[in-house]
Design a protein around this motif. Structure first.
Motif, PDB file in Angstrom:
ATOM      1  N   ASP A  26      -3.353   7.849   2.000  1.00  0.00           N
ATOM      2  CA  ASP A  26      -2.284   7.376   1.127  1.00  0.00           C
ATOM      3  C   ASP A  26      -1.464   8.566   0.640  1.00  0.00           C
ATOM      4  O   ASP A  26      -2.027   9.626   0.329  1.00  0.00           O
ATOM      5  N   HIS A  72       1.162   3.996   1.566  1.00  0.00           N
ATOM      6  CA  HIS A  72       1.694   4.525   2.825  1.00  0.00           C
ATOM      7  C   HIS A  72       2.929   3.744   3.288  1.00  0.00           C
ATOM      8  O   HIS A  72       3.923   4.330   3.714  1.00  0.00           O
ATOM      9  N   ARG A  93      -6.112  11.584   8.467  1.00  0.00           N
ATOM     10  CA  ARG A  93      -6.416  10.166   8.681  1.00  0.00           C
ATOM     11  C   ARG A  93      -7.883   9.910   8.387  1.00  0.00           C
ATOM     12  O   ARG A  93      -8.728  10.775   8.572  1.00  0.00           O
ATOM     13  N   ARG A 145       0.856  -1.188   0.000  1.00  0.00           N
ATOM     14  CA  ARG A 145       0.000   0.000   0.000  1.00  0.00           C
ATOM     15  C   ARG A 145       0.891   1.236   0.000  1.00  0.00           C
ATOM     16  O   ARG A 145       1.918   1.247   0.683  1.00  0.00           O
ATOM     17  N   SER A 194      -8.376   5.524  11.801  1.00  0.00           N
ATOM     18  CA  SER A 194      -6.994   5.401  12.270  1.00  0.00           C
ATOM     19  C   SER A 194      -6.059   5.186  11.080  1.00  0.00           C
ATOM     20  O   SER A 194      -4.846   5.125  11.229  1.00  0.00           O
ATOM     21  N   ARG A 195      -6.624   5.078   9.890  1.00  0.00           N
ATOM     22  CA  ARG A 195      -5.812   4.770   8.709  1.00  0.00           C
ATOM     23  C   ARG A 195      -5.292   6.053   8.066  1.00  0.00           C
ATOM     24  O   ARG A 195      -6.083   6.914   7.668  1.00  0.00           O
TER      25      ARG A 195
END
Ligand code: HEC
Ligand code: HEC
Ligand code: HEC
Ligand code: HEC
Ligand code: HEC
Ligand code: HEC
Ligand code: HEC
Ligand code: HEC
Ligand code: HEC
Ligand code: HEC
Length: 272
Positions: A160, A132, A153, A130, A156-157
């Motif tokens: 990219d 990130h 974000r 991915r 919590s992700r």
């Protein structure tokens, strides 16, 4: 006569004819590897373009296979595609995926980011991970900034990297393009773009990053300073005498100058 030649051509191996070795010939010995590649996203995409493109692909990446077919040793084939191998097909396409100048300087090759297509890729399109994590494997400080209290974000992700950067130089090449008014921030925050009758000059000059840290910050609103007053004073050291900085009332600049991104009403940026 024509028919005979055609038959000869079919019977003799292409190698004997001095032509390139096709995928079927490689696949005769590398059955599993070749059929997995053909089923994978890269092989399938090539076949969609044309079966001939797929057929020429093994040698396009691994180099002329004739010596290896005659004497199938490791030494007679390149396991890792030579620089330029990918561009033998991709340079010709309309979406020319060239790299950015900085990545070219840093000798970041296609396979630093992309998978070949032999194994299932970790992310689309044919990426090793991915974005990130992929980009973060070399750009650690930007990756870890995404963990700061204030950052872009989705839950919590982290966002990219490719939300803001394009590594193929189509629109968002490098630093300078990012800073421009058409930079990536405005893809999502178009309302900050104006055009304002009275723009706040720093955006015009330095872009959003004059006041915001794009990768993450310890300060609310991703600001470059903990508090508003020192942020504004960085550029406005000569304040009007009315602005007594010993008085709390005059320290919270944006309580009066609310239109910090620009105004359509008056030049002192009181209201948008
Ligand atoms: C006649 C059978 C045969 C054909 C045809 C053949 N190979 Fe191989 N290939 C082998 C063998 C056997 C090995 C393992 C050699 C070794 O371990 O020394 C190998 C190894 C390889 C390797 C690994 C090299 C490495 O350094 O690990 C690649 C890549 C490869 N082949 C690609 C191809 C491609 C591409 C073609 C078609 C152009 C092809 N092969 C055609 C038998 C073949
Ligand atoms: C887009 C470039 C590309 C194409 C096209 C491609 N390969 Fe590969 N191939 C690679 C790369 C990169 C590796 C090395 C993978 C690694 O070391 O993890 C590899 C590895 C291999 C190996 C060694 C695998 C092993 O596990 O030892 C074989 C054999 C091979 N390729 C055969 C083929 C054949 C046959 C074709 C055509 C059907 C083909 N490749 C098409 C890039 C390509
Ligand atoms: C033999 C020609 C050929 C070679 C060599 C080749 N590709 Fe491709 N590749 C294609 C074609 C055709 C497509 C499909 C393009 C399309 O659909 O517009 C494709 C698609 C891709 C895609 C997009 C996949 C997707 O899911 O959208 C990536 C990424 C890619 N290739 C990377 C590479 C890299 C990296 C190399 C070198 C290691 C390479 N290619 C070598 C022909 C090739
Ligand atoms: C720094 C990492 C990186 C490098 C180096 C890189 N790519 Fe990509 N590539 C990507 C990412 C990420 C995407 C997805 C597009 C996006 O999100 O901007 C992509 C997309 C693609 C696509 C899909 C079509 C498209 O335009 O969207 C192709 C084809 C491709 N790359 C080929 C290549 C080739 C060929 C090279 C070497 C010249 C290369 N890439 C080098 C990261 C990289
Ligand atoms: C294999 C390591 C590697 C990977 C993976 C990688 N980069 Fe880079 N990147 C570099 C190097 C090396 C430079 C050049 C640094 C320099 O010139 O100081 C660079 C420079 C940059 C720059 C600065 C551009 C400029 O013009 O100054 C940006 C932005 C960038 N990379 C974004 C990305 C993104 C986004 C990804 C993932 C899609 C990525 N990188 C993946 C190694 C990598
Ligand atoms: C919200 C948009 C955004 C996201 C997401 C983003 N960047 Fe950036 N990036 C920028 C901007 C804007 C700049 C220019 C900053 C400057 O010049 O001060 C930049 C600059 C860079 C640079 C050049 C060095 C520097 O810090 O000035 C690198 C390298 C970089 N980014 C890598 C990454 C990586 C890796 C990721 C993902 C982990 C990422 N970026 C995610 C917007 C973003
Ligand atoms: C892909 C879309 C996207 C891009 C590109 C983007 N943002 Fe955002 N931004 C968002 C979203 C979504 C939020 C969260 C909004 C919310 O929670 O209300 C946000 C929030 C913010 C916030 C408020 C943070 C807070 O703590 O309240 C700031 C400041 C910000 N972005 C600045 C920027 C800057 C500067 C750039 C360019 C470097 C940028 N954004 C690029 C989507 C984006
Ligand atoms: C002169 C400094 C400065 C510049 C330049 C600047 N900002 Fe801001 N921005 C601020 C301040 C200060 C706040 C906090 C306002 C508040 O807390 O009410 C803020 C808040 C934000 C917010 C979150 C609050 C909201 O109104 O949604 C976003 C999103 C944002 N800015 C995006 C951008 C973008 C995109 C750019 C570039 C076009 C940009 N900013 C340029 C100073 C700036
Ligand atoms: C990066 C530098 C920079 C930062 C940080 C900055 N400004 Fe500005 N600001 C400028 C420049 C340059 C002008 C245009 C000045 C001129 O034309 O004389 C301007 C203009 C203004 C004006 C209009 C002045 C006039 O002459 O009409 C106001 C009000 C203002 N800023 C308030 C703020 C506030 C409040 C902050 C903090 C949230 C801030 N500025 C942060 C650079 C900055
Ligand atoms: C209580 C409301 C208020 C606060 C708080 C405030 N200002 Fe102002 N500001 C004004 C008014 C009213 C003017 C125009 C009249 C004047 O010059 O006093 C002005 C004018 C300005 C100007 C334009 C000066 C010029 O030469 O035209 C700048 C720059 C400015 N303020 C920056 C700031 C900064 C930076 C802060 C925070 C440290 C701040 N202001 C806090 C009300 C305020």
């Amino acid at each position: 006569m024509k028919t005979t030649l055609l038959l000869l051509g079919l019977l003799l191996s292409p190698a004997a004819f001095g032509e390139t070795v096709d995928a079927a010939t490689c696949g005769a010995c590398h059955e599993d590897v070749a059929s997995a590649f053909a089923r994978g996203p890269h092989g399938a995409a090539m076949t969609r373009r044309s079966p001939a493109v797929f057929s020429s692909s093994c040698v396009a990446c691994h180099g002329d296979g004739k010596a290896h077919v005659d004497d199938p040793k490791k030494e007679n084939i390149s396991r890792i595609p030579a620089p330029g191998a990918c561009l033998s097909c991709h340079a010709a396409s309309g979406t020319t995926p060239l790299t950015t100048p900085a990545h070219a300087r840093g000798q970041v090759g296609c396979l630093s980011c992309h998978a070949s297509g032999h194994d299932a890729p970790k992310a689309d399109p044919l990426l090793g991970a991915r974005p990130h994590d992929l980009c973060g494997s070399c750009h650690e400080s930007q990756k870890s900034a995404a963990k700061l209290p204030y950052a872009h974000r989705d839950g919590s992700r982290p966002f990219d990297c490719t939300n803001c950067h394009s590594v193929h130089g189509k629109t968002r090449v490098g630093r300078l393009t990012l800073l421009g008014n058409g930079g990536p921030c405005l893809d999502c925050h178009a309302e900050k773009a104006g055009p304002w009758v009275f723009p706040h000059a720093p955006r015009e000059v330095n872009g959003c990053v004059a006041c915001h840290q794009p990768h993450g910050s310890t300060n609310p609103r991703l600001l470059t300073r903990r508090a508003i007053q020192p942020l504004c004073l960085e550029c406005h050291s000569n304040l009007p005498s009315t602005h007594d900085q010993t008085k709390g009332r005059y320290r919270n600049c944006i309580s009066c100058h609310r239109a910090v991104h620009g105004s359509n009403h008056e030049p002192k940026l009181f209201e948008e």
